[in-house]
Design a protein around this motif. Structure first.
Motif, PDB file in Angstrom:
ATOM      1  N   HIS A  53       0.800  -1.238   0.000  1.00  0.00           N
ATOM      2  CA  HIS A  53       0.000   0.000   0.000  1.00  0.00           C
ATOM      3  C   HIS A  53       0.822   1.272   0.000  1.00  0.00           C
ATOM      4  O   HIS A  53       0.343   2.318  -0.402  1.00  0.00           O
ATOM      5  N   TYR A  54       2.067   1.195   0.497  1.00  0.00           N
ATOM      6  CA  TYR A  54       2.867   2.417   0.627  1.00  0.00           C
ATOM      7  C   TYR A  54       3.788   2.664  -0.556  1.00  0.00           C
ATOM      8  O   TYR A  54       4.324   3.746  -0.708  1.00  0.00           O
ATOM      9  N   CYS A  55       3.992   1.667  -1.405  1.00  0.00           N
ATOM     10  CA  CYS A  55       5.118   1.731  -2.350  1.00  0.00           C
ATOM     11  C   CYS A  55       4.701   2.175  -3.754  1.00  0.00           C
ATOM     12  O   CYS A  55       3.771   1.630  -4.340  1.00  0.00           O
ATOM     13  N   LEU A 143      16.290  -7.661   3.258  1.00  0.00           N
ATOM     14  CA  LEU A 143      14.845  -7.898   3.189  1.00  0.00           C
ATOM     15  C   LEU A 143      14.211  -7.335   4.461  1.00  0.00           C
ATOM     16  O   LEU A 143      14.227  -7.975   5.514  1.00  0.00           O
ATOM     17  N   ARG A 144      13.694  -6.136   4.328  1.00  0.00           N
ATOM     18  CA  ARG A 144      13.073  -5.540   5.522  1.00  0.00           C
ATOM     19  C   ARG A 144      11.813  -6.304   5.885  1.00  0.00           C
ATOM     20  O   ARG A 144      11.054  -6.702   5.001  1.00  0.00           O
ATOM     21  N   ILE A 145      11.587  -6.447   7.192  1.00  0.00           N
ATOM     22  CA  ILE A 145      10.323  -7.032   7.629  1.00  0.00           C
ATOM     23  C   ILE A 145       9.213  -5.979   7.489  1.00  0.00           C
ATOM     24  O   ILE A 145       8.035  -6.315   7.455  1.00  0.00           O
ATOM     25  N   GLU A 146       9.603  -4.743   7.384  1.00  0.00           N
ATOM     26  CA  GLU A 146       8.728  -3.559   7.220  1.00  0.00           C
ATOM     27  C   GLU A 146       7.979  -3.219   8.506  1.00  0.00           C
ATOM     28  O   GLU A 146       8.003  -2.092   8.952  1.00  0.00           O
ATOM     29  N   THR A 147       7.267  -4.188   9.098  1.00  0.00           N
ATOM     30  CA  THR A 147       6.687  -4.035  10.433  1.00  0.00           C
ATOM     31  C   THR A 147       6.491  -5.431  11.010  1.00  0.00           C
ATOM     32  O   THR A 147       6.189  -6.368  10.270  1.00  0.00           O
ATOM     33  N   CYS A 183      12.797  -1.726   9.099  1.00  0.00           N
ATOM     34  CA  CYS A 183      11.370  -1.391   9.128  1.00  0.00           C
ATOM     35  C   CYS A 183      11.134   0.041   8.683  1.00  0.00           C
ATOM     36  O   CYS A 183      12.056   0.837   8.556  1.00  0.00           O
ATOM     37  N   LEU A 184       9.864   0.291   8.413  1.00  0.00           N
ATOM     38  CA  LEU A 184       9.406   1.645   8.122  1.00  0.00           C
ATOM     39  C   LEU A 184       8.926   2.262   9.428  1.00  0.00           C
ATOM     40  O   LEU A 184       8.415   1.562  10.303  1.00  0.00           O
ATOM     41  N   VAL A 185       9.081   3.571   9.529  1.00  0.00           N
ATOM     42  CA  VAL A 185       8.637   4.273  10.738  1.00  0.00           C
ATOM     43  C   VAL A 185       7.602   5.314  10.342  1.00  0.00           C
ATOM     44  O   VAL A 185       7.842   6.122   9.433  1.00  0.00           O
ATOM     45  N   PHE A 215       8.352   6.401   6.686  1.00  0.00           N
ATOM     46  CA  PHE A 215       7.376   6.250   5.605  1.00  0.00           C
ATOM     47  C   PHE A 215       7.181   7.614   4.939  1.00  0.00           C
ATOM     48  O   PHE A 215       7.056   8.628   5.626  1.00  0.00           O
ATOM     49  N   ILE A 216       7.185   7.608   3.600  1.00  0.00           N
ATOM     50  CA  ILE A 216       6.933   8.842   2.856  1.00  0.00           C
ATOM     51  C   ILE A 216       5.763   8.594   1.913  1.00  0.00           C
ATOM     52  O   ILE A 216       5.782   7.654   1.112  1.00  0.00           O
ATOM     53  N   SER A 217       4.753   9.425   2.042  1.00  0.00           N
ATOM     54  CA  SER A 217       3.508   9.215   1.312  1.00  0.00           C
ATOM     55  C   SER A 217       3.703   9.405  -0.196  1.00  0.00           C
ATOM     56  O   SER A 217       4.280  10.401  -0.634  1.00  0.00           O
ATOM     57  N   GLU A 289      10.712   5.290  -8.391  1.00  0.00           N
ATOM     58  CA  GLU A 289      10.121   6.169  -7.384  1.00  0.00           C
ATOM     59  C   GLU A 289       9.319   5.372  -6.357  1.00  0.00           C
ATOM     60  O   GLU A 289       8.085   5.303  -6.418  1.00  0.00           O
ATOM     61  N   ILE A 290      10.028   4.772  -5.425  1.00  0.00           N
ATOM     62  CA  ILE A 290       9.382   4.070  -4.307  1.00  0.00           C
ATOM     63  C   ILE A 290       8.521   5.072  -3.543  1.00  0.00           C
ATOM     64  O   ILE A 290       7.411   4.793  -3.138  1.00  0.00           O
ATOM     65  N   TYR A 291       9.074   6.266  -3.350  1.00  0.00           N
ATOM     66  CA  TYR A 291       8.363   7.385  -2.730  1.00  0.00           C
ATOM     67  C   TYR A 291       8.818   8.649  -3.447  1.00  0.00           C
ATOM     68  O   TYR A 291       9.863   8.656  -4.098  1.00  0.00           O
TER      69      TYR A 291
HETATM   70  N1  5AD Z   1       8.324   5.450   1.991  1.00  0.00           N
HETATM   71  C1  5AD Z   1       9.483   5.046   2.542  1.00  0.00           C
HETATM   72  N2  5AD Z   1      10.080   3.874   2.275  1.00  0.00           N
HETATM   73  C2  5AD Z   1       9.456   3.056   1.418  1.00  0.00           C
HETATM   74  N3  5AD Z   1       9.763   1.827   0.973  1.00  0.00           N
HETATM   75  C3  5AD Z   1       8.816   1.421   0.110  1.00  0.00           C
HETATM   76  N4  5AD Z   1       7.883   2.375  -0.033  1.00  0.00           N
HETATM   77  C4  5AD Z   1       8.237   3.392   0.796  1.00  0.00           C
HETATM   78  C5  5AD Z   1       7.666   4.662   1.115  1.00  0.00           C
HETATM   79  N5  5AD Z   1       6.517   5.076   0.578  1.00  0.00           N
HETATM   80  C6  5AD Z   1      10.924   1.071   1.468  1.00  0.00           C
HETATM   81  C7  5AD Z   1      10.525  -0.306   1.983  1.00  0.00           C
HETATM   82  C8  5AD Z   1      11.371  -1.251   1.161  1.00  0.00           C
HETATM   83  C9  5AD Z   1      12.504  -0.371   0.712  1.00  0.00           C
HETATM   84  C10 5AD Z   1      13.232  -0.851  -0.490  1.00  0.00           C
HETATM   85  O1  5AD Z   1      11.855   0.853   0.439  1.00  0.00           O
HETATM   86  O2  5AD Z   1      10.868  -0.407   3.356  1.00  0.00           O
HETATM   87  O3  5AD Z   1      11.823  -2.377   1.880  1.00  0.00           O
END
Ligand code: 5AD
Length: 328
Positions: A53-55, A143-147, A183-185, A215-217, A289-291
């Motif tokens: 959902h965030y990527c 490999l992030r667990i992310e949360t 992880c993401l914060v 986390f960046i929207s 552009e992940i974010y």
């Molecule tokens: N904001 C910040 N980090 C992100 N990632 C993916 N989407 C976002 C986002 N919107 C991070 C994830 C992934 C890494 C490659 O990029 O944590 O593991």
């Protein structure tokens, strides 16, 4: 060792942040020294089968021009990076089945001829793939667990399975990879308690590398209206990881720099000892552009000196070795 309660208290209290960052900096200095390891990052495909959902790379995002760098070009870019002096190459991509076990092994074995350490960051793969990549010479895997909040994980990763991700991390360790997680914060509905669980999860599993980023929207994702994560909170999570995991490698992540113009330098002074400059050919860089506003400052090849100068300006040096865990 901190208890969960102590970690939560530290994360919630903002009156002693500077002391926390200073302590993390001292622990970093005493255990991994003043060298900063640069890892050359090649983002070789923004094609992804997942729908996190965030990527911004999520499969359902139609506002993105997809690319796949041909294997021969990946090898060529790795060669350029090695010639620039990078001792580690990180190959990162979305979860893209185009790069089969066979294709990856070819890329890996060619890159390993360059006498550099190789890290993969290509998502979940089955045991046989991971074994083949290791046998072909791969040294590390991210490999992030992310949360670690399973409920939150489930909501953010449709079609994915938390246990599968855990298994993948355990397989990496079993196979002898230097294994990185993170992880993401600041994800929507993420609690301070679950961030404390994340930190303890990293410690319990003794991962070799931990990447923490806010986390960046992203406007083209379901979380487009969610607020960004908090820079200081991300920094605090990272600092706590350093204090609890003294000798691991911790990157100053690009997402930190996106939220703060000096984000990576501040991270380097709060526990981090690694930077991953983007060495992907510039024609691809904006497409990964992940974010949004993924920082490119100091990352283009010609600007490698800016980064080095910044590192020197804070009394640190650029490492000339591979930067495995425990090699100060
Ligand atoms: N904001 C910040 N980090 C992100 N990632 C993916 N989407 C976002 C986002 N919107 C991070 C994830 C992934 C890494 C490659 O990029 O944590 O593991």
């Amino acid at each position: 060792m901190f208890t969960k309660k102590e970690i939560i208290d530290i994360l919630k209290d903002n009156t002693q942040n500077e002391q926390l960052f200073e302590l993390a900096d001292i622990v970093r200095h005493n255990n991994v020294g003043d060298e900063v390891h640069l890892r050359g990052l090649i983002e070789f495909s923004n094609t992804c089968k997942c729908t996190c959902h965030y990527c911004g790379l999520r499969a359902k995002n139609k506002n993105i021009e997809r690319y796949r760098i041909p294997p021969d070009d990946i090898i060529k870019y790795a060669k350029n990076a090695a010639e620039l002096g990078f001792k580690t190459i990180v190959l990162q991509s979305g979860e893209d089945n185009f790069y089969t076990r066979k294709i990856m092994c070819k890329i890996i074995s060619e890159i390993k001829k360059l006498n550099i350490a190789l890290t993969l960051s290509i998502g979940e793969r089955n045991f046989e793939d991971l074994k083949a990549f290791k046998d072909a010479g791969t040294d590390r895997y991210l490999l992030r667990i992310e949360t670690t909040d399973e409920n939150l994980y489930k909501n953010l990763h449709p079609g994915m399975d938390f246990n599968n991700r855990l298994n993948c991390l355990y397989n990496l360790q079993k196979l002898g990879y230097e294994t990185g997680s993170g992880c993401l914060v600041g994800l929507p509905n993420q609690t301070i308690e679950s961030l404390a669980d994340d930190i303890l999860f990293f410690k319990e599993n003794n991962f070799d590398m931990i990447g923490i980023g806010p986390f960046i929207s992203h406007p083209d994702t379901p979380l487009k209206d969610a607020p960004n994560g908090n820079f200081t909170l991300s920094l605090k999570v990272m600092a706590l990881v350093r204090i609890l995991m003294k000798d691991i490698n911790i990157p100053a992540t690009t997402a930190m720099e996106t939220l703060h113009p000096q984000g990576r330098i501040i991270a380097l002074q709060s526990g981090a000892n690694v930077v991953m400059p983007n060495v992907t050919a510039s024609k691809y860089q904006n497409k990964y552009e992940i974010y949004p506003n993924k920082s490119h400052s100091g990352e283009k090849n010609k600007c490698a000196n800016c980064l080095e100068n910044k590192i020197l300006s804070i009394g640190r040096t650029v490492s000339n070795n591979y930067g495995f865990r425990n090699t100060v």
